[in-house]
Write a protein that holds these residues in place. Structure first.
Motif, PDB file in Angstrom:
ATOM      1  N   THR A   1       2.658   1.708  -3.336  1.00  0.00           N
ATOM      2  CA  THR A   1       1.728   2.171  -4.373  1.00  0.00           C
ATOM      3  C   THR A   1       1.497   3.677  -4.225  1.00  0.00           C
ATOM      4  O   THR A   1       1.495   4.416  -5.210  1.00  0.00           O
ATOM      5  N   GLU A   2       1.343   4.130  -2.989  1.00  0.00           N
ATOM      6  CA  GLU A   2       1.170   5.570  -2.742  1.00  0.00           C
ATOM      7  C   GLU A   2       2.393   6.368  -3.181  1.00  0.00           C
ATOM      8  O   GLU A   2       2.278   7.517  -3.597  1.00  0.00           O
TER       9      GLU A   2
ATOM     10  N   GLU B   1       0.830  -1.208   0.000  1.00  0.00           N
ATOM     11  CA  GLU B   1       0.000   0.000   0.000  1.00  0.00           C
ATOM     12  C   GLU B   1       0.869   1.264   0.000  1.00  0.00           C
ATOM     13  O   GLU B   1       0.655   2.189  -0.785  1.00  0.00           O
TER      14      GLU B   1
ATOM     15  N   THR C   1       4.761   3.339  -7.102  1.00  0.00           N
ATOM     16  CA  THR C   1       5.055   2.039  -7.695  1.00  0.00           C
ATOM     17  C   THR C   1       3.907   1.612  -8.599  1.00  0.00           C
ATOM     18  O   THR C   1       2.741   1.747  -8.240  1.00  0.00           O
ATOM     19  N   ASP C   2       4.247   1.075  -9.761  1.00  0.00           N
ATOM     20  CA  ASP C   2       3.237   0.563 -10.680  1.00  0.00           C
ATOM     21  C   ASP C   2       2.858  -0.879 -10.350  1.00  0.00           C
ATOM     22  O   ASP C   2       1.745  -1.307 -10.619  1.00  0.00           O
ATOM     23  N   GLU C   3       3.791  -1.603  -9.770  1.00  0.00           N
ATOM     24  CA  GLU C   3       3.579  -3.021  -9.490  1.00  0.00           C
ATOM     25  C   GLU C   3       4.456  -3.413  -8.297  1.00  0.00           C
ATOM     26  O   GLU C   3       5.608  -2.999  -8.203  1.00  0.00           O
TER      27      GLU C   3
END
Length: 169
Positions: free
Chosen positions: A157-158, A154, A161-163
């Motif tokens: 991603t914030e 989480e 990061t794309d993956e």
């Protein structure tokens, strides 16, 4: 420099353990802390561009044998080892970015020359250098794949990061 904040890096852990005695010197104690943020307390003769009271961030020289380092109340460093600190960062935030941020920036910009749309895998993406690399690679237009524990997905991603690929426990 009057130090307001410093950070602990992997370098500090290894030096304090004694594993780098040949590099750090055999006499202990040895100071810890490569990076710091604070204010200029005094300037030496011929120093230009800095005044007493300026907020700065910087790094002590990692290969000089030093008994006092960035974690001290005051440090003496050459003007080449500091820069004016970003006004929108606290001293704690600034100190945490010097080594990690510079490491990530040098790797992405100077070593691999990351370009827009290129893919980059950030191993250890939830660590200090990793989180800086994720944000910088994203800002440079790269497609960022992070290798980290699932519990960090989480946050990563914030940060851009794309993956996120799970690396285990």
């Amino acid at each position: 420099m009057s130090v307001e904040a410093s950070s602990v890096n992997g370098h500090d852990v290894i030096v304090r353990s004694g594993e780098l005695k040949m590099v750090s010197g055999r006499r202990f104690p040895i100071g810890v802390g490569l990076d710091f943020a604070g204010t200029v307390a005094a300037t030496g003769a011929g120093v230009e561009g800095y005044r007493v009271g300026d907020r700065v961030w910087g790094m002590v020289h990692p290969r000089r044998r030093h008994s006092v380092a960035g974690a001290a109340e005051y440090v003496v460093v050459s003007a080449e080892r500091i820069a004016l600190a970003p006004a929108d960062l606290s001293s704690v935030e600034a100190a945490s970015l010097v080594v990690a941020g510079a490491t990530a920036l040098i790797a992405l910009r100077d070593s691999v020359h990351l370009g827009e749309g290129e893919r980059v895998l950030v191993r250890g993406a939830a660590g200090g250098v990793g989180t800086a690399a994720v944000q910088l690679a994203h800002a440079m237009g790269g497609h960022v794949t992070a290798l980290a524990r699932d519990c960090h997905a989480e946050l990563l991603t914030e940060l851009g990061t794309d993956e996120v690929l799970e690396c285990g426990t």
